[in-house]
Motif scaffolding. Structure first.
Motif, mmCIF file in Angstrom:
data_model
loop_
_atom_site.group_PDB
_atom_site.id
_atom_site.type_symbol
_atom_site.label_atom_id
_atom_site.label_comp_id
_atom_site.label_asym_id
_atom_site.label_seq_id
_atom_site.Cartn_x
_atom_site.Cartn_y
_atom_site.Cartn_z
ATOM 1 N N PHE A 190 0.828 -1.205 0.000
ATOM 2 C CA PHE A 190 0.000 0.000 0.000
ATOM 3 C C PHE A 190 0.866 1.260 0.000
ATOM 4 C CE2 PHE A 190 -3.412 -2.605 2.374
ATOM 5 C CZ PHE A 190 -3.918 -3.052 1.171
ATOM 6 N N ALA A 191 1.967 1.224 0.753
ATOM 7 C CA ALA A 191 2.863 2.383 0.810
ATOM 8 C C ALA A 191 3.478 2.666 -0.561
ATOM 9 C CB ALA A 191 3.961 2.144 1.843
ATOM 10 N N VAL A 192 3.862 1.577 -1.279
ATOM 11 C CA VAL A 192 4.433 1.753 -2.620
ATOM 12 C C VAL A 192 3.389 2.325 -3.579
ATOM 13 C CG1 VAL A 192 5.372 0.527 -4.623
ATOM 14 C CG2 VAL A 192 6.165 -0.041 -2.329
ATOM 15 N N LEU A 193 2.164 1.816 -3.491
ATOM 16 C CA LEU A 193 1.098 2.330 -4.353
ATOM 17 C C LEU A 193 0.826 3.801 -4.079
ATOM 18 C CD1 LEU A 193 -1.471 -0.632 -4.279
ATOM 19 C CD2 LEU A 193 -0.050 0.086 -6.194
ATOM 20 N N THR A 194 0.782 4.162 -2.792
ATOM 21 C CA THR A 194 0.543 5.549 -2.422
ATOM 22 C C THR A 194 1.661 6.457 -2.925
ATOM 23 O OG1 THR A 194 -0.651 4.837 -0.437
ATOM 24 C CG2 THR A 194 0.117 7.115 -0.496
ATOM 25 N N LEU A 195 2.907 6.013 -2.735
ATOM 26 C CA LEU A 195 4.048 6.794 -3.210
ATOM 27 C C LEU A 195 4.014 6.942 -4.729
ATOM 28 C CD1 LEU A 195 6.720 8.226 -2.590
ATOM 29 C CD2 LEU A 195 7.870 6.006 -2.766
ATOM 30 N N SER A 196 3.641 5.869 -5.424
ATOM 31 C CA SER A 196 3.554 5.930 -6.885
ATOM 32 C C SER A 196 2.511 6.947 -7.319
ATOM 33 C CB SER A 196 3.199 4.546 -7.447
ATOM 34 O OG SER A 196 4.173 3.593 -7.103
ATOM 35 N N GLY A 197 1.377 6.960 -6.604
ATOM 36 C CA GLY A 197 0.340 7.938 -6.928
ATOM 37 C C GLY A 197 0.824 9.364 -6.756
ATOM 38 N N TRP A 198 1.566 9.605 -5.658
ATOM 39 C CA TRP A 198 2.096 10.948 -5.417
ATOM 40 C C TRP A 198 3.118 11.338 -6.489
ATOM 41 C CZ3 TRP A 198 0.212 14.755 -2.828
ATOM 42 C CH2 TRP A 198 -0.546 14.541 -1.675
ATOM 43 N N VAL A 199 3.989 10.395 -6.866
ATOM 44 C CA VAL A 199 5.019 10.699 -7.856
ATOM 45 C C VAL A 199 4.397 11.005 -9.217
ATOM 46 C CG1 VAL A 199 6.963 9.754 -9.170
ATOM 47 C CG2 VAL A 199 6.828 9.390 -6.698
ATOM 48 N N ILE A 200 3.509 10.100 -9.669
ATOM 49 C CA ILE A 200 2.859 10.306 -10.970
ATOM 50 C C ILE A 200 2.034 11.580 -10.950
ATOM 51 C CG2 ILE A 200 1.179 9.361 -12.594
ATOM 52 C CD1 ILE A 200 2.051 6.567 -11.631
ATOM 53 N N GLY A 201 1.253 11.744 -9.887
ATOM 54 C CA GLY A 201 0.409 12.934 -9.779
ATOM 55 C C GLY A 201 1.218 14.209 -9.668
ATOM 56 N N SER A 202 2.351 14.147 -8.955
ATOM 57 C CA SER A 202 3.175 15.349 -8.770
ATOM 58 C C SER A 202 3.751 15.848 -10.082
ATOM 59 C CB SER A 202 4.316 15.059 -7.785
ATOM 60 O OG SER A 202 3.804 14.754 -6.509
ATOM 61 N N PHE A 203 4.189 14.920 -10.935
ATOM 62 C CA PHE A 203 4.708 15.342 -12.236
ATOM 63 C C PHE A 203 3.614 16.015 -13.062
ATOM 64 C CE2 PHE A 203 8.254 12.276 -11.551
ATOM 65 C CZ PHE A 203 9.294 13.167 -11.810
ATOM 66 N N SER A 204 2.423 15.414 -13.048
ATOM 67 C CA SER A 204 1.313 15.993 -13.808
ATOM 68 C C SER A 204 0.923 17.357 -13.244
ATOM 69 C CB SER A 204 0.110 15.047 -13.777
ATOM 70 O OG SER A 204 0.426 13.815 -14.374
ATOM 71 N N ILE A 205 0.876 17.445 -11.911
ATOM 72 C CA ILE A 205 0.513 18.716 -11.278
ATOM 73 C C ILE A 205 1.586 19.760 -11.523
ATOM 74 C CG2 ILE A 205 0.257 19.811 -9.019
ATOM 75 C CD1 ILE A 205 -1.337 17.441 -8.119
ATOM 76 N N LEU A 206 2.861 19.336 -11.518
ATOM 77 C CA LEU A 206 3.952 20.273 -11.788
ATOM 78 C C LEU A 206 3.809 20.884 -13.180
ATOM 79 C CD1 LEU A 206 6.582 21.425 -10.612
ATOM 80 C CD2 LEU A 206 7.803 19.546 -11.751
ATOM 81 N N VAL A 207 3.524 20.022 -14.155
ATOM 82 C CA VAL A 207 3.300 20.516 -15.519
ATOM 83 C C VAL A 207 2.087 21.445 -15.553
ATOM 84 C CG1 VAL A 207 2.695 19.832 -17.868
ATOM 85 C CG2 VAL A 207 4.373 18.508 -16.584
ATOM 86 N N GLY A 208 1.012 21.019 -14.864
ATOM 87 C CA GLY A 208 -0.180 21.864 -14.813
ATOM 88 C C GLY A 208 0.076 23.185 -14.124
ATOM 89 N N GLY A 209 0.880 23.141 -13.037
ATOM 90 C CA GLY A 209 1.205 24.382 -12.331
ATOM 91 C C GLY A 209 1.991 25.348 -13.194
ATOM 92 N N PHE A 210 2.971 24.833 -13.939
ATOM 93 C CA PHE A 210 3.722 25.693 -14.863
ATOM 94 C C PHE A 210 2.806 26.249 -15.948
ATOM 95 C CE2 PHE A 210 7.712 23.392 -13.487
ATOM 96 C CZ PHE A 210 8.282 24.517 -12.913
#
Length: 413
Positions: free
Chosen positions: A286-306
């Motif tokens: 579960f911890a790996v899945l959660t971390l994966s969600g944050w990593v994938i989501g963070s890249f997308s959000i970073l692009v969206g934020g820019f």
């Protein structure tokens, strides 16, 4: 009151700006939408998995210790071949623990028999047979939907009575109330005294699906399937105040060593297993899945934020003249600041809401036994992350707009 009116006016300006550039607005929020969807979707699936597994564990008991031959997972203090030499727990050892345990709220014995055919005239079903002692309902969650649980007389005297799962009742007695009716098990007639509440499938079924389990008294089970050996799993429920079940575990160890005559220098020849160990083994996943969600989501959000920041810089450039006019008419710096900040936050929030809505639609997709539920906590998480991204993306363009010299801004073309 004046400040509130100016804030409302800034909000109206921001909304109007988003409406006037609808195509640009949609393209800008895509990155945030994908990011929020990834984060909230992963958290929602992980929460649903944890709930599903916890519901499965409730069937085999909470705060319980299983005394068995085999450990749940190797890699303990012994090599795997050592376990082959260990004896199976016996009914006599159960009676010894039952009579001597002080740090336990209940002690029971149980055993399973593999796929067995149950019959009622032309109707039949293959089910798991579970033999239990009377105290088993104090350890495991046996939710009776119709009828009752066993009485001590039935379990002590090996009566041919049974508590059946919902699927068994529907198969053997279609359209009827199974309570009080008879069916055949291994050529013997058994009377149904109880029917469990239908629980449905789950990802982790310890001992098989509870809807397809037939529970009978252990004494009856022993006569049918054990041929006099009477080996079984002993289950001990710790006292509510026994944190970590340390006292119960220590007492079980001492009593079992005494009963088996194990010398002080020799190691144990039995295993103490805990159901929550299975859930803890999945926490890493579960911890790996959660971390994966944050990593994938963070890249997308970073692009969206820019993307949002870029759009806000363009918006400030396009409205420089209007900013100069507003400031010359008395608009305060904070009013201009909030005007552009609101625009960035609204843009990000719209993307977040769309992402959360996509996760909500995901909950309607059939996922077998896994029920996907979007919780209020995950909704708040998505909206919170969206708001933060909006503030971070829009703060610098908003500050530039607020600090403009009105004379220079008016002259801008």
């Amino acid at each position: 009151m004046k400040i509130l009116r100016q804030l409302l006016e800034s909000f109206r300006f921001a909304l109007q700006a988003l409406r006037s550039n609808i195509t640009r607005t949609i393209l800008s929020l895509l990155g945030v939408t994908v990011g929020i969807f990834a984060i909230v979707a992963v958290f929602t699936i992980v929460d649903s998995l944890e709930k599903n597994i916890k519901d499965s564990l409730s069937f085999i008991g909470d705060k319980v210790i299983y005394v068995q031959k085999w450990p749940w997972g190797f890699g303990g203090e012994y090599q795997w071949w050592k376990y082959f030499q260990w004896p199976e727990p016996t009914f006599a050892e159960y009676k010894y623990l039952y009579e001597n345990m002080e740090n336990a709220s209940a002690v029971a014995v149980m055993d399973f028999h593999g796929s067995t055919t149950l019959k009622n005239r032309s109707n039949s079903i293959i089910a798991q047979i579970q033999g239990v002692s009377y105290e088993y309902n104090q350890i495991a969650d046996i939710a009776i939907g119709a009828g009752r649980y066993f009485i001590p007389l039935e379990t002590n005297n090996a009566r041919n009575v049974a508590i059946i799962g919902a699927d068994i009742g529907e198969s053997l007695f279609p359209g009827q109330d199974p309570v009080g009716k008879e069916f055949k098990l291994s050529g013997n007639k058994f009377t149904v005294v109880g029917v469990q509440v239908k629980k449905g499938e789950s990802l982790v079924n310890f001992g098989g699906s509870p809807d397809k389990i037939c529970i009978i008294p252990f004494a009856s089970f022993s006569k049918l399937f054990q041929s006099g050996r009477r080996n079984a799993d002993i289950v001990v429920k710790a006292l509510p105040g026994d944190e970590g079940m340390l006292e119960a575990e220590a007492e079980i160890t001492g009593l079992m060593r005494t009963k088996r005559g194990i010398k002080p220098r020799d190691g144990n020849n039995f295993s103490l297993n805990r159901p929550e160990a299975a859930a803890k083994a999945l926490e890493g996943l579960f911890a790996v899945l959660t971390l994966s969600g944050w990593v994938i989501g963070s890249f997308s959000i970073l692009v969206g934020g820019f993307g949002i920041a870029n759009i806000m810089f363009v918006s400030v450039k396009e409205r420089t003249n209007l900013i100069g006019i507003q400031k010359s008419l008395g608009a305060k710096n904070y009013s201009i600041l909030f005007q552009f900040l609101f625009e960035a936050v609204m843009l990000s929030l719209v993307g977040g809401v769309v992402g959360i809505f996509l996760v909500y639609l995901l909950s309607f997709v059939p996922a077998g036994s896994l029920e996907i539920l979007l919780t209020p906590g995950n909704i708040i998480l998505g909206l919170g992350v969206s708001s933060i991204i909006g503030v971070l993306s829009g703060i610098i363009p908003a500050l530039l707009a607020a600090r403009m010299d009105p004379v220079i801004a008016i002259r801008a073309k």
